[in-house]
Design an enzyme around this catalytic site. Structure first.
Site, PDB file in Angstrom:
ATOM      1  N   ASP A 174       0.293  -1.911   4.233  1.00 24.52           N
ATOM      2  CA  ASP A 174       0.339  -2.694   2.993  1.00 24.52           C
ATOM      3  C   ASP A 174       1.664  -2.476   2.239  1.00 24.52           C
ATOM      4  O   ASP A 174       2.117  -3.356   1.503  1.00 24.52           O
ATOM      5  CB  ASP A 174      -0.785  -2.309   2.024  1.00 24.52           C
TER       6      ASP A 174
ATOM      7  N   ASP B 265       1.140   0.808  -4.963  1.00 21.76           N
ATOM      8  CA  ASP B 265       0.653  -0.495  -5.413  1.00 21.76           C
ATOM      9  C   ASP B 265       1.384  -1.026  -6.647  1.00 21.76           C
ATOM     10  O   ASP B 265       1.198  -2.196  -7.011  1.00 21.76           O
ATOM     11  CB  ASP B 265      -0.853  -0.432  -5.691  1.00 21.76           C
TER      12      ASP B 265
HETATM   13  N1  GLY Z   1      -4.401  -2.294  -0.560  1.00 20.02           N
HETATM   14  C1  GLY Z   1      -4.108  -3.546  -0.056  1.00 20.02           C
HETATM   15  C2  GLY Z   1      -5.209  -4.213   0.641  1.00 20.02           C
HETATM   16  O1  GLY Z   1      -6.380  -3.900   0.458  1.00 20.02           O
HETATM   17  O2  GLY Z   1      -4.900  -5.116   1.377  1.00 20.02           O
END
Ligand code: GLY
Length: 411
Positions: A176, A113
């Protein structure tokens, strides 16, 4: 693209999109007097922001995974967009102050992230101010992201969740992560180090092979065989069930493959971004904002996820901006604007008690968190899309491509 934008940006659209940015600036300024040290991430049922310190990293508590604070950079980015739109210097000052709280996350070894965090903060801050300290922060984060590359006989992928010493995270990756690749592509050009681009493209290729199903829907997450790189299983963390298609994941995939196409100049990535986008758009049966999972059996009695629509709009604009065929470029930009029109018309949180910009986001229905809420990442990608349209090139650099770099000065 400028000619395309001139055609599709009617006066009515400009007015609606500008009004959304005005609302953003007003709300951000009000929020800064209420939120203290924490960073907003989702709204509570009463409409107030829930906040989290920027320092909260991701990790496992027993068997339970928590993403921690991957939102904090978006708050910085939203202030910058408000600054560019209103020219109110206070937003620039807030962005810089908040960045000081976000900066230590550049060394966080626990999560992919950091791509979201620094793409949303230090990179636009560097783009807007030219201050090399922000570029330095983003490069540190890019180093960390590149270090998450796991090499197998079948290719290499970026591990998404947890320290690399933890086999659960090491073996797996999430869709993601595709949206974190722009940090690597930016770093490749900034540092003149093609290994960042190679790492991003390697991850994209593994994701194509392991996550994308025959119908161009996607898995949310994949566990790999560490030796061969074959998919051991596809599964979900935030979707309805392992074989479902989670719209936000699909939108992250479109966004990441569009960025990979820009970074590499390779048409196969652009073609895949388009097929993924076609799947997403075809499943919007009764409106332009999807239910939180395309396959939730409870539909139509299921919450929606406006953030998926915002991300898809930003991604469609990226596809349109680089498409070699003018007709297709215009069609993709028009699709993006249709999504944005619906968000502006039906999803803006005009009520003063409802913080955030977009209502009806869904952070994680599976975990009962941020359902029917504003979610900060939804607001960010919505604003990113609006900025691409109203102030093109001002907020963020385009995902870079080496052959677009300025020519070196002759020695
Ligand atoms: N971790 C990214 C999302 O929740 O989309």
């Amino acid at each position: 693209m400028t000619a395309v934008l001139d055609q599709i940006l009617s006066a009515e659209r400009r007015k609606a999109y500008g009004a959304a940015l005005d609302l953003l600036a007003t709300k951000l300024a009000e929020d800064e007097h209420m939120i203290g040290l924490g960073f907003p991430y989702v709204t509570a049922p009463d409409g107030s922001w829930r906040t989290m310190p920027a320092s909260r990293s991701a990790g496992y508590t027993g068997g339970a995974w928590s993403h921690g604070n991957w939102f904090c950079g978006f708050w910085v980015g939203l202030h910058l967009a408000a600054y560019l739109w209103t020219l109110n210097e206070r937003h620039l000052a807030w962005a810089k102050e908040r960045m000081l709280l976000v900066a230590p996350r550049a060394d966080d070894p626990n999560t992919h992230d950091i791509g979201f965090i620094f793409w949303g903060s230090a990179i636009p801050l560097f783009h807007v101010t030219g201050d090399p300290r922000y570029a330095g922060m983003a490069l540190r984060a890019a180093d960390r992201l590149r270090a998450r590359l796991i090499t197998t006989r079948g290719g290499a992928y970026i591990s998404s969740w947890g320290p690399l010493s933890d086999q659960r995270g090491r073996r797996s990756s999430a869709i993601d992560t595709m949206a974190n690749l722009p940090l690597l592509y930016w770093a490749a050009d900034r540092a003149d180090d093609g290994s960042f681009r190679l790492a991003g493209e390697a991850h994209a290729k593994m994701t194509r092979a392991a996550f994308v199903r025959a119908d161009f829907s996607t898995y949310h997450a994949v566990e790999y065989d560490l030796a061969t790189g074959a998919r051991a299983r596809g599964f979900t963390f935030q979707g309805a069930f392992d074989e479902s298609c989670w719209p936000r994941g699909q939108a992250w995939a479109i966004y990441g493959f569009a960025a990979t196409a820009r970074a590499t100049g390779k048409p196969e990535h652009l073609e895949l971004a388009e097929r993924l986008a076609d799947y997403y758009l075809a499943r919007l049966n009764d409106g332009l904002v999807p239910y939180w999972d395309f396959d939730d059996p409870a539909i139509p009695d299921a919450p929606r996820d406006s953030s998926a629509s915002a991300i898809a709009a930003a991604a469609l604009l990226d596809i349109g901006a680089q498409h070699p065929d003018a007709g297709t470029a215009g069609r993709r930009a028009e699709q993006a604007c249709s999504l944005l029109d619906a968000l502006c018309r039906d999803y803006l949180a005009h009520e003063p008690g409802h913080r955030g910009l977009l209502k009806c986001g869904c952070y994680s229905k599976s975990h009962g968190e941020g359902v029917a809420s504003a979610v900060l990442f939804g607001d960010f990608y919505f604003v990113e899309a609006l900025m691409k349209l109203l102030l093109p090139g001002r907020f963020q650099p385009p995902a870079c491509r080496s052959d677009e770099q300025p020519a070196r000065e002759a020695l």
